[in-house]
Design a protein around this motif. Sequence first.
Motif, short mmCIF file in Angstrom:
data_model
loop_
_atom_site.label_atom_id
_atom_site.label_comp_id
_atom_site.label_asym_id
_atom_site.label_seq_id
_atom_site.Cartn_x
_atom_site.Cartn_y
_atom_site.Cartn_z
N VAL A 117 94.76 -24.36 10.89
CA VAL A 117 95.12 -23.69 12.14
C VAL A 117 94.28 -24.26 13.28
O VAL A 117 93.08 -24.49 13.14
N GLY A 118 94.94 -24.45 14.43
CA GLY A 118 94.24 -24.88 15.64
C GLY A 118 94.76 -24.11 16.84
O GLY A 118 95.88 -23.59 16.82
N GLU A 119 93.95 -24.05 17.89
CA GLU A 119 94.39 -23.36 19.11
C GLU A 119 95.66 -23.99 19.66
O GLU A 119 96.50 -23.31 20.27
N THR A 120 95.83 -25.29 19.44
CA THR A 120 97.08 -25.98 19.77
C THR A 120 97.52 -26.74 18.52
O THR A 120 96.73 -26.98 17.60
N GLU A 121 98.78 -27.14 18.50
CA GLU A 121 99.29 -27.91 17.37
C GLU A 121 98.54 -29.24 17.25
O GLU A 121 98.24 -29.71 16.15
N GLU A 122 98.21 -29.83 18.39
CA GLU A 122 97.49 -31.11 18.39
C GLU A 122 96.11 -30.98 17.74
O GLU A 122 95.68 -31.85 16.99
#
Length: 444
Positions: A277-282
């Motif tokens: 999991v990340g704050e954004t997909e990148e």
Amino acid sequence: MTTKRQIKLATYLIGSGMHVASWRHPKAKPNASIDPSAYIEYAQIAEKGKFDIVFIADSLAVNKESHPQILNRFDPVVIITAMAAATKQIGIAGTSSTTYNEPYILARQFSSVDHVSGGRAGWNMVTTADATGETALNFNLEKHWEHDQRYERAEEFIDVVKGLWDSWEDDAFLYDKITGQFFDPEKMHELHYQGRYFSVKGPLNIARSKQGQPVIIQAGSSEPGQRLAARTAEVVFAHRDDIEEAKRFYKELKSRLPEYGRSEDELLILHGISPIVGETEEIAIEKYHELQKGIDPYEALKFVSGYMGNVDFSNYSLTTPAKKVEFPPVNSIQSQFFEMKKIINEENLTVGELYTRFFGAAKKDGFIGTPEQVADEMEKWFTERAADGFMIQFPLLPYDLEDFVNLVVPILQDRGLYRFEYEGDTLRENLGLKIPQNRFTLKN
């Protein structure tokens, strides 16, 4: 009044994480597999996230051709006992083999953990998958038992264990100081089991626990494995390549339950995933690539070999079409072997693509991304009856576990898919499973 179905969560704990190169990550603790404080920390984080189970797998031999962190790790019964003492409500489950064990000893061990934990123990019942055959040599045998024979023994083994767990009725121990009566002999029962593989008199020298018996967990997906699960399992760990395959397996296994007088809600199927999991997909994708940088291609293939008949991939270049590899007969996890062979043939994978395709974080599913994306994918699998929940194999511990608890769990809770608080104090209460009635009181 019906209770709304909710996602069940377990997490598979292994050292610094499930990714084969996790121990090489800059943030990783390489010796986490023999650090009790690491496992206690993981269990406490998972309990904060209201997980149902923390789970420890096992192996009984050193297989240099596998995940490096299984070379140096604890006996599951020992470490789950430590985790039980450091937690209050989360279930603690460990693997123990029916092939290289005796029912009386195993029944006593897991019943002891069940008491120590206040009724939170689970036994992951395995027949032991061993592609190399090394385990047999550690147990005074010349070769590993054949697949179907292992399951024949397992059928008897679990009947003995469950019978021993019923040795005492729930109110058998009186502890009456005035009369001097410690127990009621009428409520103690000898098993007198006689079978092909076992002859066990009983009784077990420990009472039933707060939840009656430890929860029975299995992962077998072969034909004998599914029969055993349909008859005896209460939680099944499954690994299917995509949601449609998972739905087929879910429907097939659940359809077998009525044959044994069981209903669908008496068995929970948890699908294995490895979310990042990340704050954004990148950011999530970058986390994935950072793990991938630590992979030595041939070292990673050693992990694959344990599921593919222990083939020596060093004889092949990374660009070799995998369908050209000569795979020896498999005597380990047959269902996974045949599924992997099918994918190899259909997708024309190269040898160098095998680890990432089969064991890299998230495989080809949608579990790398933002918290919302991961929650969306989990909701899809759950609502479409591909799973009752998930066995989460976090690639990098404790970091991916912490991210999931802090970022994904609140979304699932807000959607009404996941608990805010535990339903009870025992594993059975939290899983929604009934306390098994003592077989001897049923006869009375």
